[in-house]
Write a protein that holds these residues in place. Sequence first.
Motif, PDB file in Angstrom:
ATOM      1  N   HIS A  94      58.724  30.412  31.154  1.00 25.43           N
ATOM      2  CA  HIS A  94      59.706  29.376  31.715  1.00 25.43           C
ATOM      3  C   HIS A  94      61.163  29.946  31.933  1.00 25.43           C
ATOM      4  O   HIS A  94      62.015  29.845  32.638  1.00 25.43           O
ATOM      5  CB  HIS A  94      59.805  28.198  31.073  1.00 25.43           C
ATOM      6  CG  HIS A  94      58.413  27.423  30.754  1.00 25.43           C
ATOM      7  ND1 HIS A  94      58.446  26.291  29.902  1.00 25.43           N
ATOM      8  CD2 HIS A  94      57.230  27.768  31.286  1.00 25.43           C
ATOM      9  CE1 HIS A  94      57.154  25.824  30.018  1.00 25.43           C
ATOM     10  NE2 HIS A  94      56.357  26.730  30.951  1.00 25.43           N
ATOM     11  N   ASP A  95      61.432  30.840  30.918  1.00 27.24           N
ATOM     12  CA  ASP A  95      62.680  31.609  30.830  1.00 27.24           C
ATOM     13  C   ASP A  95      62.678  33.080  31.084  1.00 27.24           C
ATOM     14  O   ASP A  95      63.713  33.594  30.528  1.00 27.24           O
ATOM     15  CB  ASP A  95      63.425  31.122  29.184  1.00 27.24           C
ATOM     16  CG  ASP A  95      63.534  29.652  28.979  1.00 27.24           C
ATOM     17  OD1 ASP A  95      63.481  29.067  29.873  1.00 27.24           O
ATOM     18  OD2 ASP A  95      63.814  29.480  27.949  1.00 27.24           O
ATOM     19  N   SER A  96      61.691  33.515  31.760  1.00 27.09           N
ATOM     20  CA  SER A  96      61.669  34.761  31.882  1.00 27.09           C
ATOM     21  C   SER A  96      62.513  35.437  32.989  1.00 27.09           C
ATOM     22  O   SER A  96      62.885  34.823  33.796  1.00 27.09           O
ATOM     23  CB  SER A  96      60.313  34.970  31.964  1.00 27.09           C
ATOM     24  OG  SER A  96      59.864  34.805  33.208  1.00 27.09           O
ATOM     25  N   VAL A  97      62.629  37.027  32.601  1.00 27.23           N
ATOM     26  CA  VAL A  97      63.477  37.465  33.757  1.00 27.23           C
ATOM     27  C   VAL A  97      62.886  37.410  35.187  1.00 27.23           C
ATOM     28  O   VAL A  97      63.368  36.908  36.165  1.00 27.23           O
ATOM     29  CB  VAL A  97      63.519  39.077  33.419  1.00 27.23           C
ATOM     30  CG1 VAL A  97      64.242  39.949  34.440  1.00 27.23           C
ATOM     31  CG2 VAL A  97      64.003  39.207  32.233  1.00 27.23           C
ATOM     32  N   GLU A  98      61.235  37.575  35.005  1.00 25.68           N
ATOM     33  CA  GLU A  98      60.823  37.382  36.150  1.00 25.68           C
ATOM     34  C   GLU A  98      60.814  36.242  36.989  1.00 25.68           C
ATOM     35  O   GLU A  98      60.983  36.002  38.159  1.00 25.68           O
ATOM     36  CB  GLU A  98      59.187  37.541  35.801  1.00 25.68           C
ATOM     37  CG  GLU A  98      58.769  38.961  35.446  1.00 25.68           C
ATOM     38  CD  GLU A  98      59.173  39.183  33.856  1.00 25.68           C
ATOM     39  OE1 GLU A  98      59.182  38.128  33.239  1.00 25.68           O
ATOM     40  OE2 GLU A  98      59.447  40.258  33.686  1.00 25.68           O
ATOM     41  N   ARG A  99      60.764  35.181  36.150  1.00 19.45           N
ATOM     42  CA  ARG A  99      61.030  33.782  36.910  1.00 19.45           C
ATOM     43  C   ARG A  99      62.482  33.606  37.456  1.00 19.45           C
ATOM     44  O   ARG A  99      62.518  33.025  38.556  1.00 19.45           O
ATOM     45  CB  ARG A  99      60.723  32.659  35.967  1.00 19.45           C
ATOM     46  CG  ARG A  99      60.986  31.287  36.428  1.00 19.45           C
ATOM     47  CD  ARG A  99      60.762  30.372  35.536  1.00 19.45           C
ATOM     48  NE  ARG A  99      60.830  28.915  36.429  1.00 19.45           N
ATOM     49  CZ  ARG A  99      61.514  27.794  35.894  1.00 19.45           C
ATOM     50  NH1 ARG A  99      62.033  27.899  34.629  1.00 19.45           N
ATOM     51  NH2 ARG A  99      61.776  26.699  36.604  1.00 19.45           N
ATOM     52  N   TYR A 100      63.393  34.170  36.883  1.00 25.31           N
ATOM     53  CA  TYR A 100      64.736  33.927  37.436  1.00 25.31           C
ATOM     54  C   TYR A 100      65.007  34.896  38.510  1.00 25.31           C
ATOM     55  O   TYR A 100      65.495  34.650  39.353  1.00 25.31           O
ATOM     56  CB  TYR A 100      65.518  33.875  36.206  1.00 25.31           C
ATOM     57  CG  TYR A 100      65.897  32.428  35.625  1.00 25.31           C
ATOM     58  CD1 TYR A 100      66.915  31.722  36.046  1.00 25.31           C
ATOM     59  CD2 TYR A 100      64.900  32.132  34.876  1.00 25.31           C
ATOM     60  CE1 TYR A 100      66.998  30.467  35.620  1.00 25.31           C
ATOM     61  CE2 TYR A 100      64.901  30.983  34.057  1.00 25.31           C
ATOM     62  CZ  TYR A 100      65.878  29.862  34.410  1.00 25.31           C
ATOM     63  OH  TYR A 100      65.921  28.634  34.044  1.00 25.31           O
ATOM     64  N   THR A 101      64.455  36.096  38.312  1.00 28.13           N
ATOM     65  CA  THR A 101      64.595  36.813  39.343  1.00 28.13           C
ATOM     66  C   THR A 101      63.885  36.406  40.666  1.00 28.13           C
ATOM     67  O   THR A 101      64.515  36.423  41.587  1.00 28.13           O
ATOM     68  CB  THR A 101      64.089  38.161  38.900  1.00 28.13           C
ATOM     69  OG1 THR A 101      64.350  38.674  37.918  1.00 28.13           O
ATOM     70  CG2 THR A 101      64.092  39.514  40.066  1.00 28.13           C
ATOM     71  N   GLY A 102      62.713  35.824  40.484  1.00 24.86           N
ATOM     72  CA  GLY A 102      62.172  35.134  41.548  1.00 24.86           C
ATOM     73  C   GLY A 102      62.704  34.092  42.237  1.00 24.86           C
ATOM     74  O   GLY A 102      62.741  33.660  43.396  1.00 24.86           O
ATOM     75  N   LEU A 103      63.481  33.373  41.262  1.00 24.48           N
ATOM     76  CA  LEU A 103      64.494  32.350  42.008  1.00 24.48           C
ATOM     77  C   LEU A 103      65.430  32.933  42.812  1.00 24.48           C
ATOM     78  O   LEU A 103      66.513  31.982  43.255  1.00 24.48           O
ATOM     79  CB  LEU A 103      65.003  31.512  40.903  1.00 24.48           C
ATOM     80  CG  LEU A 103      63.914  30.582  39.966  1.00 24.48           C
ATOM     81  CD1 LEU A 103      64.253  29.811  38.916  1.00 24.48           C
ATOM     82  CD2 LEU A 103      63.473  29.492  40.910  1.00 24.48           C
ATOM     83  N   GLY A 104      65.838  33.997  42.535  1.00 28.97           N
ATOM     84  CA  GLY A 104      67.107  34.615  43.144  1.00 28.97           C
ATOM     85  C   GLY A 104      68.360  35.078  42.190  1.00 28.97           C
ATOM     86  O   GLY A 104      69.339  35.544  42.771  1.00 28.97           O
ATOM     87  N   VAL A 105      67.925  34.771  40.948  1.00 34.96           N
ATOM     88  CA  VAL A 105      69.130  35.158  40.034  1.00 34.96           C
ATOM     89  C   VAL A 105      69.205  36.704  39.764  1.00 34.96           C
ATOM     90  O   VAL A 105      67.990  37.303  39.705  1.00 34.96           O
ATOM     91  CB  VAL A 105      68.998  34.556  38.752  1.00 34.96           C
ATOM     92  CG1 VAL A 105      70.246  34.767  37.784  1.00 34.96           C
ATOM     93  CG2 VAL A 105      68.822  33.021  39.040  1.00 34.96           C
ATOM     94  N   ASP A 106      70.080  37.394  39.812  1.00 32.97           N
ATOM     95  CA  ASP A 106      70.473  38.886  39.562  1.00 32.97           C
ATOM     96  C   ASP A 106      70.295  39.010  37.944  1.00 32.97           C
ATOM     97  O   ASP A 106      71.580  38.647  37.351  1.00 32.97           O
ATOM     98  CB  ASP A 106      71.429  39.426  40.253  1.00 32.97           C
ATOM     99  CG  ASP A 106      71.547  40.997  39.973  1.00 32.97           C
ATOM    100  OD1 ASP A 106      70.508  41.579  39.554  1.00 32.97           O
ATOM    101  OD2 ASP A 106      72.484  41.625  40.492  1.00 32.97           O
TER     102      ASP A 106
END
Length: 724
Positions: A339-351
């Motif tokens: 839920h808090d992973s780099v992959e998830r947040y990268t997928g959401l568009g976060v650098d």
Amino acid sequence: MSSRKLLLLVLVAVAAGLYFSLDLGRFLSLDALKTQQAAIESYRQAHPWLAAGIYFLIYVAVTALSLPGAAVMTLAGGAVFGLLWGTVLVSFASSIGATLAFLTSRFLLRDWVAQRFGRRLDAIDAGIRRDGGFYLFTLRLVPVFPFFMINLLMGLTPMPAATFYWVSQVGMLAGTLVYVNAGTQLAGITSLAGILSPALIASFVLLGLFPLLANKVTDGIRARKVYARWTRPARFDSNIIVIGGGSAGLVTAYIAAAVKAKVTLIEKHRLGGDCLNTGCVPSKALLRSAKFLSHVSRAEEFGMRRGADAVPGDTAAHHFSFADVMERVQQVVRTVEPHDSVERYTGLGVDVVAGAARLVSPWEVEVTRPDGAKETLSARSIVIAAGARPFVPPIPGIEQVDYLTSDTVWNLRELPRRMVVLGGGPIGCELAQAFARFGARVSQVEMAPRLMIREDPDASDLVAERFRKEGVDLLLNHKAKQFVVDNGEKILIAEHEGRDVRIPFDAVLVAVGRVANLTGYGLEEIGVAVTRTVETNEFLQTTYPNIYACGDVAGPYQFTHVAAHQAWYAAVNALFDPFRKFRADYSVIPWATFVEPEVARVGLNELEAKEKGIAFEVSRYDIDDLDRAIADSEAHGFIKVLTVPGKDRILGVTIVGAHAGDLIAEYVLAMKHGIGLNGILGTIHIYPTMAEANKYVAGVWKKAHAPQSLLKWVARFHAWRRSR
Ligand SMILES: Cc1cc2nc3c(=O)[nH]c(=O)nc-3n(C[C@H](O)[C@H](O)[C@H](O)COP(=O)(O)OP(=O)(O)OC[C@H]3O[C@@H](n4cnc5c(N)ncnc54)[C@H](O)[C@@H]3O)c2cc1C
């Protein structure tokens, strides 16, 4: 009520009573003025000073007593004394009268209002202290706001009387001039309403808004000053840089990405921060295993027989491995981690950038990557979400005893035989009970006389009672003084009632509070103001208006859900200021401590209400009477609702008992949306559930407020119907 107040009240009432009973208002009408104008004029010519004095005193009396007639009196000023002297007389008389009304209202009502609304007035008071003069000026300048209302309401605020006087005098001058001037042409006036044309009112409104706008411009200039020594980059790499990838930072980044901003999230350790890695998630996983164990040890209560091979006194508790439990905890963390992973947040568009961030200017952050490489990133706004860490008090000898904190306790794989838990707050309580349930001999050391000192005594007493029953040695009123190692044995020396108590232990968990992370990442260097937390205004802006802070680093609450709540404000304000920004709303903040019995709260408890001087009524329902609680062998605890006296408006709720943290949600919703206990009582709750307790406590309130005299009549009605 004091005798002085009573006397003043009687005087005001008598004066107002005389005015109305003798119909003195008839002398203060436009017609009366016109009819009497010639007589008044000739009296003034004969006795100019006396006439002016009498006029002045009557004007002061009318305005001080908030009687109707000030507008006619002002016209009379122009008609009788002309533009110049009329304006002078009216200006001073109206300001003095207004100030007397202001002081009367303050003297009679301010204490009552403060007691009634307590801390809820804080925001208004702060606003008045900051901008009260500007507000008053605007209200005075626009003559459509009722004069007497302004006097009375301002009296209830903390505005100094001198400020009220001079702002009123200056602010009312333009309106006074218009009315006095109109008075000089009295014969042509047919109604009071006609004196102010819509165009004139509009000009006054514009004039009134001017000081507020000027105030905003001044704020802008002040804000610009803090940037004076910096050179703003011509372009920015991102819209927002977020420092820290815990609950606050993740939600900030999520919201920014959701509204299509370019956002860079920098985390030096592990995404998820404390909550995922060392806080909420592992602690709740550990508590679940401990709870299961406590249920197993209560097997007979649930009608279970022990296994045929069990010896008396044996329980399933003997068949567990602490190491396995701690592995399960890590497994839970790993399961939540995506839920808090780099992959998830990268997928959401976060650098997402791995590295330690350091502020180097109000728009630039230097990142040191794990391999030591450095780069500087820039953004229009920066959000500091650097969290907090366990506070380790400087107790002599603490460094010798290899202490544990909520950061390190998760590395344990062997259950300590004897454990000291230092601290009786939520984290100390949750972990003390869990370790005791696993079989450690836990001594919980707390210098206050109660556990969970922010909660009401009846709540913390129930918890303490349960802790003692489960074998936790509660050492309240014990102040940790020193750690020593004596012949290889670790000992805590605590002071209790003037004498030293020695508490031997194998492991000590320090849980005496958490401190915000304020050093090592540039706050001091660029001059962001800090106290115990990063200083922010209500928009979560720091000293630099483009740098925001949220979560544990900003306080005032240290919970994941509050961090997430603040993150919304930080993200939205950071992206949309100056077009739109929102004040962080802390009006309804719930929390729970996940001990058994669970303790949950929203709003005020009795302690806080008393501390803040807020009047309240208490409705209490004991959960040991609830069908579902009885069926579940969880018949303990209570719900306590504080309401405004005589009303069903909820001021706060404390719940102690099974699922308290879930049950409180109904009250959080109710308080947030202004639903009172009548609303809860009128809502269907499923039978049999714990949630029914919410309805029953509303019933307790209703019963206490039943209209007794009406019910007597209803009883008579029924008796009458039975008789025919
Ligand atoms: C044992 C325990 C149990 C808890 N239980 C609950 C609970 O049940 N419910 C609840 O609501 N709350 C609970 N909390 C509190 C909750 O964990 C915190 O309120 C929440 O984690 C705060 O989030 P945050 O984002 O502000 O800070 P953090 O989660 O601390 O995140 C801050 C992040 O910033 C990073 N960081 C710091 N400085 C830098 C830098 N210079 N550069 C890059 N990264 C940086 C850190 O590495 C960290 O990951 C618990 C806490 C503990 C310790």
